[in-house]
Write a protein that holds these residues in place. Structure first.
Motif, short mmCIF file in Angstrom:
data_model
loop_
_atom_site.label_atom_id
_atom_site.label_comp_id
_atom_site.label_asym_id
_atom_site.label_seq_id
_atom_site.Cartn_x
_atom_site.Cartn_y
_atom_site.Cartn_z
N GLU A 1 -10.60 9.47 -6.84
CA GLU A 1 -11.48 8.24 -6.66
C GLU A 1 -10.77 6.98 -5.99
O GLU A 1 -11.58 6.22 -5.65
CB GLU A 1 -12.28 8.08 -7.85
N HIS A 2 -9.59 7.13 -5.98
CA HIS A 2 -8.94 5.80 -5.49
C HIS A 2 -7.85 6.04 -4.20
O HIS A 2 -7.12 7.20 -4.55
CB HIS A 2 -8.23 5.22 -6.55
N THR A 3 -7.99 5.71 -3.43
CA THR A 3 -7.01 5.58 -2.15
C THR A 3 -5.94 4.42 -2.44
O THR A 3 -6.28 3.53 -3.19
CB THR A 3 -7.54 5.44 -0.81
N ALA A 4 -4.97 4.23 -1.65
CA ALA A 4 -4.14 3.17 -1.69
C ALA A 4 -4.74 1.89 -1.56
O ALA A 4 -4.81 0.84 -2.26
CB ALA A 4 -2.94 3.01 -1.03
N ALA A 5 -5.78 1.62 -0.40
CA ALA A 5 -6.65 0.43 -0.27
C ALA A 5 -7.56 0.09 -1.27
O ALA A 5 -7.62 -1.02 -1.72
CB ALA A 5 -7.12 0.71 1.13
N ILE A 6 -8.31 1.12 -1.78
CA ILE A 6 -9.27 0.91 -2.90
C ILE A 6 -8.59 0.38 -4.07
O ILE A 6 -8.99 -0.58 -4.81
CB ILE A 6 -10.13 2.20 -3.30
N LEU A 7 -7.54 1.00 -4.49
CA LEU A 7 -6.76 0.80 -5.56
C LEU A 7 -6.06 -0.87 -5.51
O LEU A 7 -6.21 -1.48 -6.56
CB LEU A 7 -5.72 1.60 -5.89
N GLU A 8 -5.71 -0.95 -4.16
CA GLU A 8 -5.35 -2.41 -4.19
C GLU A 8 -6.23 -3.58 -4.53
O GLU A 8 -6.07 -4.46 -5.05
CB GLU A 8 -4.51 -2.47 -2.63
N ARG A 9 -7.34 -3.29 -3.73
CA ARG A 9 -8.64 -4.27 -3.78
C ARG A 9 -8.88 -4.33 -5.53
O ARG A 9 -9.22 -5.45 -6.23
CB ARG A 9 -9.58 -3.79 -3.02
N LYS A 10 -8.91 -2.91 -5.96
CA LYS A 10 -9.38 -3.03 -7.58
C LYS A 10 -8.50 -3.62 -8.37
O LYS A 10 -8.82 -4.23 -9.42
CB LYS A 10 -9.46 -1.46 -7.80
N LEU A 11 -7.07 -3.51 -8.19
CA LEU A 11 -6.29 -4.22 -9.09
C LEU A 11 -6.07 -5.95 -8.90
O LEU A 11 -6.00 -6.51 -9.63
CB LEU A 11 -4.89 -3.92 -8.56
N PHE A 12 -6.54 -6.27 -7.65
CA PHE A 12 -6.62 -7.47 -7.22
C PHE A 12 -7.70 -8.02 -8.18
O PHE A 12 -7.68 -9.25 -8.65
CB PHE A 12 -6.75 -7.87 -6.01
N LEU B 1 3.67 -8.37 -9.43
CA LEU B 1 2.39 -8.80 -9.94
C LEU B 1 1.50 -7.46 -10.03
O LEU B 1 0.91 -7.08 -10.88
CB LEU B 1 1.72 -9.70 -9.56
N LEU B 2 1.49 -6.80 -8.62
CA LEU B 2 0.80 -5.74 -8.47
C LEU B 2 1.11 -4.69 -9.07
O LEU B 2 0.37 -3.90 -9.78
CB LEU B 2 0.83 -5.70 -6.90
N ASN B 3 2.47 -4.34 -9.14
CA ASN B 3 3.12 -3.24 -10.15
C ASN B 3 2.63 -3.39 -11.45
O ASN B 3 2.39 -2.31 -12.08
CB ASN B 3 4.66 -3.26 -9.77
N GLN B 4 2.92 -4.64 -12.03
CA GLN B 4 2.31 -4.85 -13.39
C GLN B 4 0.93 -4.46 -13.52
O GLN B 4 0.59 -4.02 -14.57
CB GLN B 4 2.64 -6.28 -13.89
N ALA B 5 0.08 -5.06 -12.66
CA ALA B 5 -1.39 -4.54 -12.70
C ALA B 5 -1.51 -3.16 -12.70
O ALA B 5 -2.54 -2.52 -13.62
CB ALA B 5 -2.25 -5.22 -11.70
N TYR B 6 -0.81 -2.52 -11.99
CA TYR B 6 -0.97 -0.96 -11.79
C TYR B 6 -0.51 -0.28 -13.04
O TYR B 6 -1.25 0.73 -13.40
CB TYR B 6 -0.08 -0.42 -10.72
N ARG C 1 0.95 -1.22 0.04
CA ARG C 1 -0.14 -0.09 -0.03
C ARG C 1 0.94 1.34 0.10
O ARG C 1 0.49 2.22 -0.39
CB ARG C 1 -1.01 -0.02 1.42
N GLU C 2 2.06 1.25 0.70
CA GLU C 2 2.82 2.39 0.60
C GLU C 2 3.51 2.38 -0.73
O GLU C 2 3.51 3.80 -1.05
CB GLU C 2 4.05 2.14 1.90
N SER C 3 3.69 1.41 -1.33
CA SER C 3 4.32 1.71 -2.86
C SER C 3 3.27 2.41 -3.78
O SER C 3 3.45 3.27 -4.47
CB SER C 3 4.75 0.45 -3.24
N LEU C 4 1.80 1.74 -3.72
CA LEU C 4 0.76 2.39 -4.35
C LEU C 4 0.45 3.71 -3.99
O LEU C 4 0.28 4.70 -4.89
CB LEU C 4 -0.27 1.51 -4.05
N ARG C 5 0.63 3.97 -2.71
CA ARG C 5 0.32 5.57 -2.11
C ARG C 5 1.55 6.30 -2.84
O ARG C 5 1.38 7.46 -3.30
CB ARG C 5 0.81 5.80 -0.81
#
Length: 341
Positions: A170-181, A208-213, A94-98
């Motif tokens: 529209e996206h926080t780190a937590a929301i974006l993490e779940r959406k990418l999943f 994998l999460l970075n690729q999805a982002y 989440r910190e990396s997404l943030r």
């Protein structure tokens, strides 16, 4: 004398009989004492053996309880360590997404700031600047056209930047993490494998999460982000052309100086060329992944040899089923339990 000898003989026989009676009595008393001592010794041995058996049973029970508590403590500690490890990785992801979202925010905020400043410059030309009355009509039309193009480009670029920031808001780190999943099939497949084989979250899932982002950015931000930057660069060039037309006609008609117009046009040409060249070079480097945009280190680095290798190995040891195999301990505990009963 005969009487004395007969009396002595009878006394000796009587004494012998008394001695025999005393010996038999002593033998009977010794046998009774020996039997009683044997019984008492046997009872003492039985009591000592019983006490030893009870002490041994209590020791076994204590050892059984201690080992049971130790196993519970070890299992609880491993559960806590595994949960702490998972939560640490989730926090790291989440910190990396943030950080990525913050970079995107800053990027489009800078674009909006530049568009706003350029729009204020163009509107100052509209409000305050005026061409001389002797200006040819085609020059006036070209001046108005370049000014209108500048306003149009800056306005559209500003609007696209606002839309991009709106999408990011529209996206926080937590929301974006779940959406990418939810959007990534690779992440879902990897998560199912982790659940079935009890594997920890690690660097592979982060990649994998970075690729999805990156796919999410390519789909939702890049189609409006790149045109906004392109329009801003072209708008800067057209604004310089507008300023060049105004300066050329002003100094040529009012002051009769061709040199001033030529000097300003040279500066406009140099500045416009520099803006276009810098923009093209950065776009080329970013597209080809050259220079500062090089990401070949991702291909050279692996989970076993990369910066997260030690963490990955520690996680595998923590979640390894062989290290958590307590079958022998369970057998010993069952044996102790039977002996305790």
């Amino acid at each position: 004398t005969g009487i004395g000898i007969g009396m002595g003989t009878s006394d000796m026989a009587l004494t012998r009989e008394l001695f025999k009676l005393q010996m038999r009595q002593a033998k009977r008393l010794w046998a009774a004492d020996w039997a009683e001592s044997s019984v008492r010794h046997g009872e003492a041995c039985m009591q000592s053996a019983q006490q030893h058996a009870e002490a041994q049973a209590l020791g076994m029970a204590s050892y059984y309880q201690a080992e049971k508590l130790a196993m519970e403590g070890i299992r609880l500690a491993r559960d806590q360590d595994s949960r702490a490890y998972e939560m640490a990785w989730r926090a790291e992801v989440r910190e990396s997404l943030r950080d990525e979202l913050a970079n995107q925010y800053n990027r489009f905020n800078i674009v909006m700031l530049c568009d706003t400043v350029c729009l204020s410059c163009v509107f100052s030309l509209v409000a305050e600047a005026s061409l001389p009355t002797e200006t040819p009509m085609w020059m006036i039309n070209l001046y108005v056209f370049s000014m209108g193009v500048s306003i149009m480009l800056f306005t559209v670029s500003l609007l696209l930047s606002v839309i991009a920031v709106r999408r990011l808001h529209e996206h926080t780190a937590a929301i974006l993490e779940r959406k990418l999943f939810a959007l990534s099939e690779d992440l879902q497949r990897r998560w199912r494998d982790q659940l079935s084989t009890n594997q920890p979250t690690g660097a592979h899932e982060a990649n994998l999460l970075n690729q999805a982002y990156e796919k999410w950015v390519e789909r939702y931000l890049k189609p409006i982000g790149e045109p906004a930057i392109h329009m801003m660069a072209i708008g800067v060039v057209t604004m310089f052309i507008t300023a060049g037309l105004l300066t050329h006609n002003l100094y040529l008609i009012q002051y009769g100086s061709r040199t001033a117009g030529v000097i300003f046009w040279c500066m406009v040409l140099i500045t416009s060329t520099a803006v276009v060249w810098i923009k093209y070079r950065e776009d080329h480097w970013e597209k080809r992944k050259l220079g500062i945009y090089d990401n070949s280190w991702r291909d050279k680095s692996s989970i076993e040899t990369g910066p997260f290798a030690k963490i990955h190995r520690a996680a595998r040891e923590l979640f390894n089923d062989k290290l958590n195999d307590n079958s022998s301990r369970a057998e010993r505990m069952e044996k102790y339990h039977q002996m305790e009963r």
